[in-house]
Design a protein around this motif. Structure first.
Motif, mmCIF file in Angstrom:
data_model
loop_
_atom_site.group_PDB
_atom_site.id
_atom_site.type_symbol
_atom_site.label_atom_id
_atom_site.label_comp_id
_atom_site.label_asym_id
_atom_site.label_seq_id
_atom_site.Cartn_x
_atom_site.Cartn_y
_atom_site.Cartn_z
ATOM 1 N N GLY A 19 5.351 6.418 7.232
ATOM 2 C CA GLY A 19 4.481 5.381 6.675
ATOM 3 C C GLY A 19 4.849 3.985 7.118
ATOM 4 N N PRO A 20 6.094 3.534 6.856
ATOM 5 C CA PRO A 20 6.446 2.175 7.270
ATOM 6 C C PRO A 20 6.459 1.984 8.787
ATOM 7 N N MET A 21 6.703 3.052 9.539
ATOM 8 C CA MET A 21 6.737 2.927 10.986
ATOM 9 C C MET A 21 5.328 2.734 11.564
ATOM 10 N N LEU A 22 4.374 3.524 11.084
ATOM 11 C CA LEU A 22 3.030 3.485 11.651
ATOM 12 C C LEU A 22 2.113 2.461 10.982
ATOM 13 N N PHE A 23 2.289 2.252 9.679
ATOM 14 C CA PHE A 23 1.396 1.373 8.915
ATOM 15 C C PHE A 23 2.210 0.430 8.027
ATOM 16 N N PRO A 24 2.946 -0.515 8.607
ATOM 17 C CA PRO A 24 3.837 -1.348 7.793
ATOM 18 C C PRO A 24 3.110 -2.196 6.748
ATOM 19 N N ASN A 25 1.944 -2.745 7.078
ATOM 20 C CA ASN A 25 1.241 -3.591 6.112
ATOM 21 C C ASN A 25 0.670 -2.773 4.962
ATOM 22 N N ARG A 26 0.073 -1.639 5.266
ATOM 23 C CA ARG A 26 -0.454 -0.763 4.207
ATOM 24 C C ARG A 26 0.682 -0.236 3.344
ATOM 25 N N TRP A 27 1.807 0.088 3.964
ATOM 26 C CA TRP A 27 2.952 0.613 3.229
ATOM 27 C C TRP A 27 3.492 -0.443 2.272
ATOM 28 N N TYR A 30 1.135 -0.733 -0.647
ATOM 29 C CA TYR A 30 1.304 0.416 -1.529
ATOM 30 C C TYR A 30 2.563 0.275 -2.380
ATOM 31 N N MET A 31 3.652 -0.173 -1.782
ATOM 32 C CA MET A 31 4.900 -0.335 -2.520
ATOM 33 C C MET A 31 4.760 -1.419 -3.597
ATOM 34 N N GLN A 32 4.005 -2.470 -3.299
ATOM 35 C CA GLN A 32 3.795 -3.526 -4.296
ATOM 36 C C GLN A 32 2.969 -3.000 -5.469
ATOM 37 N N LYS A 33 1.950 -2.204 -5.181
ATOM 38 C CA LYS A 33 1.157 -1.596 -6.251
ATOM 39 C C LYS A 33 2.016 -0.647 -7.074
ATOM 40 N N LEU A 34 2.850 0.121 -6.418
ATOM 41 C CA LEU A 34 3.715 1.075 -7.107
ATOM 42 C C LEU A 34 4.717 0.353 -8.004
#
Length: 61
Positions: A19-27, A30-34
């Motif tokens: 996740g963080p490797m391919l989609f760092p901004n989306r990841w 997601y972590m902020q929402k979590l």
């Protein structure tokens, strides 16, 4: 036993790193929402993940 445990840990690291490797901004989003979830929701999510993991291990055995 120890080889299987090391193998499992390696797989977890690979899967968690995709996740963080391919989609760092989306990841990051997601972590902020979590992080904004309350404790009971996180506990429920963790419990569901544990149950699914146990079911997969049971199925593979």
């Amino acid at each position: 036993m120890s080889d299987s445990l090391i193998f499992a840990i390696g797989l977890v690291l690979i899967i968690e790193g995709i996740g963080p490797m391919l989609f760092p901004n989306r990841w990051r989003s997601y972590m902020q929402k979590l992080a904004g979830q309350n404790g009971s929701e996180l506990r429920m999510l963790g419990g569901v993940m544990v149950v699914i993991g146990l079911m997969i291990l049971w199925y593979l055995q």
